[in-house]
Design a protein around this motif. Structure first.
Motif, PDB file in Angstrom:
ATOM      1  N   PHE A  24      68.761 -36.081  63.220  1.00  0.00           N
ATOM      2  CA  PHE A  24      68.855 -36.312  61.783  1.00  0.00           C
ATOM      3  C   PHE A  24      67.741 -35.566  61.043  1.00  0.00           C
ATOM      4  CE2 PHE A  24      70.955 -40.693  62.557  1.00  0.00           C
ATOM      5  CZ  PHE A  24      72.181 -40.074  62.757  1.00  0.00           C
ATOM      6  N   ALA A  25      66.538 -35.588  61.619  1.00  0.00           N
ATOM      7  CA  ALA A  25      65.430 -34.861  60.995  1.00  0.00           C
ATOM      8  C   ALA A  25      65.709 -33.362  60.973  1.00  0.00           C
ATOM      9  CB  ALA A  25      64.132 -35.144  61.757  1.00  0.00           C
ATOM     10  N   LEU A  26      66.323 -32.846  62.048  1.00  0.00           N
ATOM     11  CA  LEU A  26      66.687 -31.433  62.090  1.00  0.00           C
ATOM     12  C   LEU A  26      67.623 -31.083  60.949  1.00  0.00           C
ATOM     13  CD1 LEU A  26      66.915 -28.650  63.484  1.00  0.00           C
ATOM     14  CD2 LEU A  26      68.725 -29.638  64.925  1.00  0.00           C
ATOM     15  N   SER A  27      68.615 -31.936  60.693  1.00  0.00           N
ATOM     16  CA  SER A  27      69.560 -31.688  59.612  1.00  0.00           C
ATOM     17  C   SER A  27      68.856 -31.677  58.254  1.00  0.00           C
ATOM     18  CB  SER A  27      70.655 -32.763  59.638  1.00  0.00           C
ATOM     19  OG  SER A  27      71.542 -32.599  58.555  1.00  0.00           O
ATOM     20  N   SER A  28      68.000 -32.663  58.009  1.00  0.00           N
ATOM     21  CA  SER A  28      67.300 -32.733  56.724  1.00  0.00           C
ATOM     22  C   SER A  28      66.396 -31.527  56.505  1.00  0.00           C
ATOM     23  CB  SER A  28      66.483 -34.024  56.647  1.00  0.00           C
ATOM     24  OG  SER A  28      67.317 -35.153  56.691  1.00  0.00           O
ATOM     25  N   LEU A  29      65.651 -31.144  57.533  1.00  0.00           N
ATOM     26  CA  LEU A  29      64.741 -30.007  57.397  1.00  0.00           C
ATOM     27  C   LEU A  29      65.501 -28.706  57.156  1.00  0.00           C
ATOM     28  CD1 LEU A  29      62.081 -30.850  60.135  1.00  0.00           C
ATOM     29  CD2 LEU A  29      61.765 -30.861  57.653  1.00  0.00           C
ATOM     30  N   LEU A  30      66.658 -28.560  57.787  1.00  0.00           N
ATOM     31  CA  LEU A  30      67.473 -27.364  57.547  1.00  0.00           C
ATOM     32  C   LEU A  30      67.878 -27.260  56.084  1.00  0.00           C
ATOM     33  CD1 LEU A  30      69.866 -27.049  60.628  1.00  0.00           C
ATOM     34  CD2 LEU A  30      68.250 -25.334  59.799  1.00  0.00           C
ATOM     35  N   VAL A  31      68.293 -28.391  55.504  1.00  0.00           N
ATOM     36  CA  VAL A  31      68.719 -28.364  54.102  1.00  0.00           C
ATOM     37  C   VAL A  31      67.538 -28.034  53.192  1.00  0.00           C
ATOM     38  CG1 VAL A  31      69.641 -29.737  52.210  1.00  0.00           C
ATOM     39  CG2 VAL A  31      70.620 -29.958  54.492  1.00  0.00           C
ATOM     40  N   VAL A  32      66.406 -28.687  53.427  1.00  0.00           N
ATOM     41  CA  VAL A  32      65.252 -28.492  52.553  1.00  0.00           C
ATOM     42  C   VAL A  32      64.748 -27.044  52.599  1.00  0.00           C
ATOM     43  CG1 VAL A  32      62.846 -29.153  52.170  1.00  0.00           C
ATOM     44  CG2 VAL A  32      64.566 -30.903  52.625  1.00  0.00           C
ATOM     45  N   THR A  33      64.769 -26.427  53.787  1.00  0.00           N
ATOM     46  CA  THR A  33      64.179 -25.089  53.930  1.00  0.00           C
ATOM     47  C   THR A  33      65.183 -23.949  53.768  1.00  0.00           C
ATOM     48  OG1 THR A  33      64.499 -25.156  56.335  1.00  0.00           O
ATOM     49  CG2 THR A  33      62.391 -25.936  55.472  1.00  0.00           C
ATOM     50  N   THR A  34      66.478 -24.230  53.915  1.00  0.00           N
ATOM     51  CA  THR A  34      67.463 -23.141  53.985  1.00  0.00           C
ATOM     52  C   THR A  34      68.495 -23.179  52.870  1.00  0.00           C
ATOM     53  OG1 THR A  34      67.229 -23.284  56.392  1.00  0.00           O
ATOM     54  CG2 THR A  34      69.021 -21.948  55.584  1.00  0.00           C
ATOM     55  N   GLN A  35      68.639 -24.300  52.172  1.00  0.00           N
ATOM     56  CA  GLN A  35      69.706 -24.427  51.184  1.00  0.00           C
ATOM     57  C   GLN A  35      69.668 -23.328  50.119  1.00  0.00           C
ATOM     58  OE1 GLN A  35      72.402 -27.216  50.458  1.00  0.00           O
ATOM     59  NE2 GLN A  35      72.888 -25.170  49.762  1.00  0.00           N
ATOM     60  N   LEU A  36      68.520 -23.121  49.499  1.00  0.00           N
ATOM     61  CA  LEU A  36      68.455 -22.160  48.402  1.00  0.00           C
ATOM     62  C   LEU A  36      68.668 -20.725  48.861  1.00  0.00           C
ATOM     63  CD1 LEU A  36      65.606 -23.668  46.213  1.00  0.00           C
ATOM     64  CD2 LEU A  36      68.054 -23.750  45.830  1.00  0.00           C
ATOM     65  N   PHE A  93      69.631 -29.261  43.258  1.00  0.00           N
ATOM     66  CA  PHE A  93      69.988 -30.676  43.187  1.00  0.00           C
ATOM     67  C   PHE A  93      70.221 -31.246  44.583  1.00  0.00           C
ATOM     68  CE2 PHE A  93      73.033 -34.147  42.278  1.00  0.00           C
ATOM     69  CZ  PHE A  93      72.308 -34.841  41.327  1.00  0.00           C
ATOM     70  N   THR A  94      70.906 -30.474  45.436  1.00  0.00           N
ATOM     71  CA  THR A  94      71.143 -30.902  46.818  1.00  0.00           C
ATOM     72  C   THR A  94      69.835 -31.014  47.595  1.00  0.00           C
ATOM     73  OG1 THR A  94      73.339 -29.883  46.820  1.00  0.00           O
ATOM     74  CG2 THR A  94      72.338 -30.314  48.966  1.00  0.00           C
ATOM     75  N   VAL A  95      68.959 -30.039  47.434  1.00  0.00           N
ATOM     76  CA  VAL A  95      67.672 -30.059  48.135  1.00  0.00           C
ATOM     77  C   VAL A  95      66.850 -31.279  47.714  1.00  0.00           C
ATOM     78  CG1 VAL A  95      65.455 -28.872  48.350  1.00  0.00           C
ATOM     79  CG2 VAL A  95      67.574 -27.574  48.516  1.00  0.00           C
ATOM     80  N   ALA A  96      66.842 -31.574  46.423  1.00  0.00           N
ATOM     81  CA  ALA A  96      66.086 -32.736  45.951  1.00  0.00           C
ATOM     82  C   ALA A  96      66.614 -34.020  46.580  1.00  0.00           C
ATOM     83  CB  ALA A  96      66.164 -32.818  44.423  1.00  0.00           C
ATOM     84  N   GLY A  97      67.945 -34.155  46.648  1.00  0.00           N
ATOM     85  CA  GLY A  97      68.518 -35.347  47.262  1.00  0.00           C
ATOM     86  C   GLY A  97      68.188 -35.449  48.737  1.00  0.00           C
ATOM     87  N   GLN A  98      68.245 -34.326  49.441  1.00  0.00           N
ATOM     88  CA  GLN A  98      67.962 -34.348  50.871  1.00  0.00           C
ATOM     89  C   GLN A  98      66.482 -34.631  51.133  1.00  0.00           C
ATOM     90  OE1 GLN A  98      70.700 -33.897  52.931  1.00  0.00           O
ATOM     91  NE2 GLN A  98      69.348 -34.747  54.482  1.00  0.00           N
ATOM     92  N   ALA A  99      65.612 -34.104  50.277  1.00  0.00           N
ATOM     93  CA  ALA A  99      64.183 -34.392  50.429  1.00  0.00           C
ATOM     94  C   ALA A  99      63.914 -35.878  50.240  1.00  0.00           C
ATOM     95  CB  ALA A  99      63.376 -33.576  49.419  1.00  0.00           C
ATOM     96  N   GLY A 100      64.613 -36.498  49.294  1.00  0.00           N
ATOM     97  CA  GLY A 100      64.459 -37.931  49.108  1.00  0.00           C
ATOM     98  C   GLY A 100      64.965 -38.719  50.296  1.00  0.00           C
ATOM     99  N   ALA A 101      66.093 -38.270  50.871  1.00  0.00           N
ATOM    100  CA  ALA A 101      66.634 -38.940  52.055  1.00  0.00           C
ATOM    101  C   ALA A 101      65.720 -38.773  53.257  1.00  0.00           C
ATOM    102  CB  ALA A 101      68.028 -38.382  52.366  1.00  0.00           C
ATOM    103  N   PHE A 102      64.933 -37.714  53.265  1.00  0.00           N
ATOM    104  CA  PHE A 102      64.000 -37.468  54.357  1.00  0.00           C
ATOM    105  C   PHE A 102      62.730 -38.307  54.204  1.00  0.00           C
ATOM    106  CE2 PHE A 102      60.583 -34.855  56.317  1.00  0.00           C
ATOM    107  CZ  PHE A 102      61.066 -34.828  57.624  1.00  0.00           C
ATOM    108  N   LEU A 103      62.232 -38.433  52.967  1.00  0.00           N
ATOM    109  CA  LEU A 103      60.970 -39.142  52.727  1.00  0.00           C
ATOM    110  C   LEU A 103      61.152 -40.657  52.719  1.00  0.00           C
ATOM    111  CD1 LEU A 103      59.483 -36.907  49.875  1.00  0.00           C
ATOM    112  CD2 LEU A 103      58.713 -37.019  52.251  1.00  0.00           C
ATOM    113  N   GLY A 104      62.288 -41.119  52.205  1.00  0.00           N
ATOM    114  CA  GLY A 104      62.501 -42.547  52.048  1.00  0.00           C
ATOM    115  C   GLY A 104      62.315 -43.359  53.322  1.00  0.00           C
TER     116      GLY A 104
END
Length: 430
Positions: A281-293, A172-183
């Motif tokens: 900011f992009a570094l933070s988003s990419l970390l969440v998308v690739t490392t959260q799970l 759920f967190t990854v999905a939200g962060q991916a949306g914040a990255f793409l938007g």
């Protein structure tokens, strides 16, 4: 070195460069194995954030240039949006408990469509304020409804032996962060037309969400009991364990808010401008998308919820210390290394704290009041952020050493560790 070293083979013959691909495939398999309702709710979070972040990054500039608002008025409008959203989460959660997820989500999406449409055509200050309040209240309806149902479904899967609840909440967190990255990328493309096109695109995303949920979201979700009696708020304010969790979570959110308050000041001090902020900011988003799970799985095998939150808070505290560990001679790109270290440590801490806090709420809440408690977690912690941000701003306005606000904020996550309640699930989750 100008040339890259060849991929290093592991002991089983697989290359290091294949690991991110395997992680992504593993995440997709985990998502595909979820029941349809959970897949819908996780994709909902992705769509929510795409639609929201198409507009939000460009709002302040639009208010200042196109609408002609003074700087203090722009800040007030942005603050009102935050208050109408975070501050009223508890209302949306209570409504979801009383009337169910479906009507609250559909009503929130309809209000968000109206708010974005109104904002796109608003020219007077009063119209902008009304549109922004409507946009914020819309999220106060649909977000706690979706978050509480994801948490409830995650607990049901865990009790059925289908995996730890934190894995679902991490997705759920990854999905939200991916949306914040793409938007923001979509919004930047549309901004070449005008801000009205950006707002209408955001509204269009929520039109699709509304139509999809009207079709796919069940009228009644099995196992969910609607609240008929009153007294939930009274029991909530007497729940010391839950309020302690809210305070600790508020300390985390206050720390995370410094990405937008303290970090720009430090970046400008180190680099002479705020241009590098976008990369951080992009570094933070990419970390969440690739490392959260992977990080959630690692923590789930070794740490209970309390220890996971404590470890995350301590990482955040370390990030604040690292941020100001910059010798005076370090300027330019080299001078940004401490700020990058802060972003990495803060993001790692976030990835431990956020899923654990959401996973903890069902164990502290009344069984039929999960929406109320989920909303209260955001509302109480949002109030802490409001007060704490004002105090941080006052520190920035003084002639104190630049490192002092960072060190003061480093102490808060450490103190929050002591506030964490004792959890009845003290053993590591299997």
């Amino acid at each position: 070195m100008s040339e890259q070293s060849p991929p290093r083979a592991s002991s089983d013959g697989r290359t290091q460069t294949g690991r991110p691909r395997r992680r992504i495939l593993s995440s997709l398999r985990t998502f595909a194995a979820l029941p349809p309702l959970l897949r819908l709710l996780i994709l909902t979070q992705l769509a929510f954030n795409i639609g929201f972040y198409v507009v939000l990054p460009f709002l302040a500039e639009h208010l200042g240039t196109a609408v002609g608002m003074a700087g203090w008025m722009v800040g007030l409008v942005l603050g009102l949006r935050t208050f109408s959203q975070q501050g009223l989460f508890v209302v949306g959660g209570a409504l979801a408990d009383r009337y169910g997820v479906r009507p609250v989500v559909l009503a929130g999406c309809a209000l968000r469509i109206a708010g974005f449409g109104w904002l796109g055509f608003a020219e007077a200050s009063w119209a902008v304020v009304g549109a922004v309040l409507l946009i914020g209240f819309a999220a106060a309806l649909f977000s706690p409804a979706v978050e509480s149902e994801v948490a409830r479904q995650a607990v049901c899967r865990e009790e059925a032996g289908e995996g730890p609840r934190t894995h679902v909440l991490a997705l759920f967190t990854v999905a939200g962060q991916a949306g914040a990255f793409l938007g923001p990328f979509i919004g930047a493309l549309l901004l070449a037309v005008d801000f009205r096109a950006v707002c209408l695109a955001g509204a269009g995303v929520f039109v699709l969400v509304l139509a999809g949920h009207a079709w796919l979201l069940p009228q009644h979700i099995p196992g969910r009991v609607r609240v008929q009696s009153r007294g939930g708020v009274r029991r909530l304010v007497r729940n010391r364990g839950f309020l302690a969790l809210c305070c600790a979570y508020g300390a985390y959110l206050l720390a995370y808010n410094q990405l937008y308050q303290l970090l720009p000041v430090e970046v400008e001090r180190a680099a002479g401008s705020q241009a590098p902020l976008a990369w951080l900011f992009a570094l933070s988003s990419l970390l969440v998308v690739t490392t959260q799970l992977p990080l959630t799985r690692w923590a789930g095998d070794r740490l209970d919820l309390r220890r996971s939150m404590a470890a995350g808070l301590l990482l955040i505290a370390a990030g604040f210390v690292v941020a100001v560990a910059r010798p005076a001679a370090w300027t330019g790109t080299v001078g940004l290394l401490p700020a990058a270290g802060y972003v990495v440590l803060l993001t790692l801490g976030q990835m431990l704290v956020a899923p654990a806090a959401r996973a903890w709420v069902p164990d502290l809440a009344d069984g039929d009041r999960l929406g109320l408690y989920t909303g209260a977690l955001s509302s109480v912690s949002g109030l802490i952020v409001l007060v704490g941000s004002a105090a941080t701003g006052s520190l920035l306005d003084t002639d104190l050493p630049p490192a002092l606000p960072w060190l003061v904020l480093a102490a808060l996550p450490v103190a929050a560790v002591a506030l964490l309640p004792r959890h009845r699930r003290a053993e590591p989750r299997k």
